[in-house]
Design an enzyme around this catalytic site. Structure first.
Site, PDB file in Angstrom:
ATOM      1  N   HIS A 373       0.816  -0.999   0.028  1.00  0.00           N
ATOM      2  CA  HIS A 373      -0.167   0.054   0.086  1.00  0.00           C
ATOM      3  C   HIS A 373       1.046   1.154   0.098  1.00  0.00           C
ATOM      4  O   HIS A 373       0.344   2.485  -0.185  1.00  0.00           O
ATOM      5  CB  HIS A 373      -0.914   0.139   1.284  1.00  0.00           C
ATOM      6  CG  HIS A 373      -2.238   0.724   1.011  1.00  0.00           C
ATOM      7  ND1 HIS A 373      -2.384   1.544  -0.107  1.00  0.00           N
ATOM      8  CD2 HIS A 373      -3.189   0.969   1.801  1.00  0.00           C
ATOM      9  CE1 HIS A 373      -3.680   2.091  -0.028  1.00  0.00           C
ATOM     10  NE2 HIS A 373      -4.243   1.716   1.325  1.00  0.00           N
ATOM     11  N   ASP A 377      -2.245   2.286  -4.337  1.00  0.00           N
ATOM     12  CA  ASP A 377      -3.396   2.716  -3.732  1.00  0.00           C
ATOM     13  C   ASP A 377      -4.724   1.706  -4.069  1.00  0.00           C
ATOM     14  O   ASP A 377      -4.312   0.940  -4.903  1.00  0.00           O
ATOM     15  CB  ASP A 377      -3.927   4.188  -4.339  1.00  0.00           C
ATOM     16  CG  ASP A 377      -3.133   5.341  -3.829  1.00  0.00           C
ATOM     17  OD1 ASP A 377      -2.334   5.062  -2.840  1.00  0.00           O
ATOM     18  OD2 ASP A 377      -2.951   6.336  -4.643  1.00  0.00           O
TER      19      ASP A 377
END
Length: 410
Positions: A373, A377
């Site tokens: 992450h 995204d």
């Protein structure tokens, strides 16, 4: 002449290796290019071939960690090869021995068992109440009272049996992990600790892919020399298409920088005798279905035969792992660092789903994308997985250019 055999360098970044298994022993005569040992590095297991023929003397033990360039054995190249003739031994004289006298042991006296009476195993009123509260049968308690009577103290001290070993094996074995296995463990822990790993899931209706495989797999096998038309080529094609749509998934972090790639080197997890290997299919975006199947088969055979090299597993921009071949229904695969994403395939199970308002049974597969992450995204990760799903559920248009025979080179 005595030849010193040194550990060759398996790769630029590898400084030491571990002697996993010697395939010969000191005093053996070895032929040139004969495999002498299996050597573990932190990336692969390699064979150490003999550089010449002769009598070998080992200078390292199994399990030893030795530096690249260190001497691990000596080969006496001047020694003659044994003829291989086995000399028969002269028959030995048979000496008859007189039988030893048989000694009959005197049986030991057997202690007489205590005489049972009406009181044996019978609890007193107070003891019975306590045993009833504990749910313990009086017959399971050894009485210490007169003539074997179960006393209140016996009942208070009585407990349910937790079970004891009754002849079953309780052995254990302590085995040192190979250097490769230790490195894999280190990398997996590192991936969990040093990345912001998340996993997103989806499901794929495999009916369209199955229809294509059922229609063309025989012709594909006949045309391409016995090569099978498997699921991996469809998934690899779907992944390379999705990586081009969502390039962040095909990138990785290097300090404060993001490295983006315009090619798709797909690491494919395969099981080998030394554990999980992840050889790389280079420039998978340029390969046809036949090219992908042939390369995966080649790498899988090398892994199975223990011939995989460091170069075969170096690099890779994205990984595909197929736990479905082992029966896995759902999992959260761990990122293969320094990559930023890994796709997990699972087993195909027929399940009822809603199709145009009606319930139908279709072969379904859960798919999982684990991603870092820090660089990917939620929009990119979900979009990537949806793109994979769309391609597999509409393969004729999105993977075969509306011409299956041409795409499959039939």
């Amino acid at each position: 002449m005595v030849l010193e055999m040194k550990v060759p360098s398996p790769g630029e970044s590898i400084k030491e290796v571990e002697i996993a298994t010697w395939l010969v022993k000191t005093g053996d005569y070895v032929e040139k290019d004969q495999a002498l040992a299996e050597v573990d590095s932190d990336k692969a297991t390699l064979e150490l071939p003999a550089e010449a023929s002769g009598i070998i003397t080992l200078k390292a033990e199994e399990g030893d960690t030795v530096a690249v360039g260190a001497i691990v054995c000596l080969i006496d190249t001047s020694a003659a090869k044994p003829s291989g003739e086995v000399k028969s031994e002269a028959p030995k004289e048979v000496v008859k021995k007189e039988a030893a006298p048989v000694v009959v042991p005197t049986p030991a006296p057997v202690a007489s068992a205590p005489v049972a009476s009406f009181a044996t195993g019978t609890p007193s009123p107070a003891a019975k109440k306590i045993l009833d509260e504990k749910g313990i049968k009086p017959a399971d308690v050894v009485g210490t009272g007169v003539k074997g009577r179960v006393t209140k103290e016996d009942a208070v001290n009585a407990n349910h049996s937790m079970g004891t070993p009754t002849g079953g094996s309780r052995g254990s074995e302590r085995v040192k992990l190979s250097m490769l296995r230790r490195k894999v463990a280190e990398r997996l822990v590192s991936a969990k600790n040093e990345t912001a790993m998340l996993t997103t899931f989806n499901e794929v209706n495999m009916t369209p892919v199955n229809l294509i495989r059922n229609e063309y797999k025989d012709a594909f096998k006949a045309k391409h020399g016995g090569l099978g038309l498997g699921y991996m080529s469809f998934f690899t094609k779907a992944v390379t298409r999705a990586l081009q749509l969502y390039p962040d998934v095909n990138s990785m972090i290097d300090g404060d920088y993001k490295i983006a790639y315009d090619f798709c080197d797909i690491s494919v997890a395969v099981s080998g005798p030394k554990g999980l290997m992840v050889p790389v299919v280079r420039n998978a975006e340029t390969l046809s279905f036949r090219g992908i199947e042939a390369e995966i088969k080649r790498l899988a055979i090398r892994a199975r035969d223990g011939q995989i090299t460091v170069d075969d597993m170096t690099g890779g921009t994205f990984t595909i792992s197929n736990g479905g071949v082992f029966g896995s229904m759902l999992s959260t695969p761990i990122i293969n660092p320094p990559q930023s994403g890994i796709l997990g395939m699972h087993n195909i199970i027929e399940r009822p789903i809603a199709v145009n308002g009606k319930v139908e049974i279709h072969p379904m597969m859960y798919v999982a994308l684990s991603y870092d992450h820090r660089i990917i995204d939620g929009r990119e990760s979900v979009g990537f997985l949806v793109a994979v799903k769309e391609a597999l559920e509409n393969p004729v248009e999105l993977l075969l250019d509306n011409n299956p025979k041409k795409a499959l080179e039939l």
